[in-house]
Design an enzyme around this catalytic site. Structure first.
Site, PDB file in Angstrom:
ATOM      1  N   LYS A   1       0.832  -1.195   0.000  1.00 39.75           N
ATOM      2  CA  LYS A   1       0.000   0.000   0.000  1.00 39.75           C
ATOM      3  C   LYS A   1       0.876   1.258   0.000  1.00 39.75           C
ATOM      4  CE  LYS A   1      -0.308   0.117   5.055  1.00 39.75           C
ATOM      5  NZ  LYS A   1      -1.195   0.196   6.228  1.00 39.75           N
TER       6      LYS A   1
ATOM      7  N   TYR B   1      13.546  31.988   7.643  1.00 35.57           N
ATOM      8  CA  TYR B   1      12.351  32.646   8.166  1.00 35.57           C
ATOM      9  C   TYR B   1      12.384  32.726   9.694  1.00 35.57           C
ATOM     10  CZ  TYR B   1      10.233  32.067   3.545  1.00 35.57           C
ATOM     11  OH  TYR B   1       9.957  32.127   2.213  1.00 35.57           O
TER      12      TYR B   1
END
Length: 368
Positions: A40, A262
């Site tokens: 999966k 930032y």
């Protein structure tokens, strides 16, 4: 002074299928039960088709997926092993599943009735909640589910192939919930047999229980994370199958007192050299690892400084000289001292599964 790379290679995720092969063989040796390779989430981020083929070539005899769409992708890859899909809505495309020989898990009477009504003769696995209050039928519904399944099987609408459950505490070997989960599943199997069903495959254990709880192996184990080198129980060293690299695109020398990125969450406390990598949280590096993560540059672990940005990560090289174009190893197997997926998971406060399934599609893939 800044130095900029004149030719930049893209960040690259390299998948080592020999590691998947070795892990698969290890699990096959670990148990006498059949091994289902769970592929999966694009084979846990390693490539659904590649992992499926490699696992089957090395001893896995079943394949597991969440959706019918994933099951179809397995079939289109040319792999012919039995496939089970266990997470589908009530109105799932049963005809497509049956046409591609994909078994379906049914977690409720309503799901079972919908599969039977499709008239496709699908093979089903009765999915029981064995202690997670998540997927699977609640115990109060089990008798009704068994009765409905027997009725549908007698009518030729379905064939009951298996009974399945899942363990909530398998990452803690010996936890009492694991024994309770096993006894719960066995009780469900007994109810199925009392209803006249004869399921041939009982399965409960995933990777962690396969490694640590032999009593839970039953007829089949489901191994997903373990195929790609992740042991959720922390008891066994497997072979990691991923390596993420990125080029240094810029190098600059800065003085003490310079804020980086930032918010200036990091301010240099000395003169140092900074390297810029063109990879960030849009590529799967968890922003929560900012200020704790390291990468390997020129064979040395160097700290990530400042906030990991969407596309960029800054690394403090200290006084080491590195040229633009040098390869940085973001993570790898750890054999040469580079950070591992497990390291990144720890820095981010998450699990390795989230790291390997989160690498973005901008990153180039290389399979070997």
């Amino acid at each position: 002074m800044n130095a900029v790379a004149t030719r930049v290679q893209a960040p690259t995720l390299t998948v080592d299928l020999s590691a998947v092969a070795a892990n698969t063989r290890r699990f096959v040796r670990t148990t006498s039960a059949a091994v289902m390779a769970v592929v999966k989430a694009d084979g846990f981020g390693h490539g659904l088709a590649d992992v499926a083929r490699t696992a089957v070539d090395n001893g896995a005899t079943w394949l597991g997926v969440t959706s019918i769409t994933e099951g179809v992708a397995v079939r289109e890859s040319g792999v012919d092993a039995p496939v089970l899909s266990w997470l589908n809505p009530v109105d799932a495309d049963v005809a497509t599943a049956a046409g591609h020989r994909i078994d379906l898990a049914v977690p409720s009477v309503r799901h079972l009735d919908a599969v039977a009504a499709a008239g496709a003769g699908a093979r089903v696995h009765l999915q029981l909640d064995t202690g997670m209050a998540r997927d699977g039928a609640a115990e109060a519904e089990w008798r009704a589910l068994m009765t409905a399944a027997r009725r549908a099987e007698a009518a030729g609408s379905v064939a009951v192939a298996g009974v399945m459950g899942h363990l909530a505490m398998a990452t803690e070997p010996g936890h009492p919930a694991n024994k309770r989960g096993l006894l719960s599943l066995l009780h469900g199997v007994e109810l199925a047999e009392q209803a006249g069903l004869r399921p041939s495959v009982r399965h409960l254990a995933a990777t962690a229980a396969t490694l640590t709880e032999p009593a839970t192996h039953l007829d089949m184990v489901r191994v997903g994370a373990g195929l790609v080198g992740i042991d959720p129980s922390g008891t066994t060293r497997l072979c990691p199958a991923l390596r993420l690299t990125a080029p240094v695109v810029q190098v600059r020398r800065v003085a003490a007192g310079v804020g980086i990125g930032y918010g200036h969450t990091h301010v240099t406390d000395r003169a140092t050299t900074l390297a810029l990598l063109p990879v960030g949280y849009a590529d799967g590096l968890p922003r929560t690892a900012s200020g704790r993560a390291h990468v390997s540059v020129a064979g040395l672990r160097r700290p990530v400084v400042g906030v990991i940005s969407m596309d960029q990560t800054v690394v403090d090289l200290g006084d080491h000289a590195v040229e633009p174009g040098e390869e940085a190893v973001v993570f790898g197997p750890g054999d040469d001292g580079e950070p591992t997926v497990g390291d990144w998971a720890r820095w981010a406060g998450t699990i390795p599964h989230e790291i390997v399934t989160g690498i973005g599609h901008r990153v180039e893939r290389s399979v070997r």
